[in-house]
Design an enzyme around this catalytic site. Sequence first.
Site: not given
Length: 243
Positions: A153-154
């Site tokens: 996600y990051s």
Amino acid sequence: MSQSLEGKIAAITGAASGIGLATTEALIAAGATVVMVDYDEAALAKEIARLGEKAVAQVTNLIDPDSCAAMVPEILKKVDHIDILYCNAGTYIGGDLVETDSATIDRMLNLNVNAVMKNVREVTPHMIERGTGDIVVTCSIAGHFPTYWEPVYSGSKWAITSFVQGMRRQMIPHGIRVAQVSPGPVISALLADWPKENLRKAKESGSLIEASEVADAVMYILTRDRTVTIRDMLVLPTNFDRV
């Protein structure tokens, strides 16, 4: 100086719930018309009925290439123009990289990164022709530091930060503002994949924010004088201490 949004036309992806819905409500309250883009036709129909004539439904599956490509042309058949594009739709993967699989990674990158780039590409000729416009993208605090507990996600949000800030510079000569809003953890369906213990602790400590608080930040970005661009706004729960 605050600028009126009365009569503006916005398109928001992921508009049937969460941040997208909260921003839709805020824009309509400010006098704008909002094309609500979502893949959930039933949820869209429910919200359109509630919100009234200032809300327009657009059913689009952003991870389907054909549906994604058709989004802007279909919107422009329903409204005269697009003043604001808010690319908000996204998905979440938490945990260690080895805990997920390739198909899930592909889906996330297609929605969080590829669809955003495609949507922006499709709307920019229209906005360039008009000589004005606003493009806003939902990023994340995870796009600003190495978030080791959610690296996939990051990574997607780091990509978006780079893309948005590059496009901001490209669009300056055309009178188009490009910005992002970077929330911390928001009470929404995206947190369904959070480890239950992390979610429990966050809720108990007040380390989550409401979708409406992110919508407030988007409204601030959109209502600045045209000579001002808010390039990014970080919106964090006061008790969020992980960064």
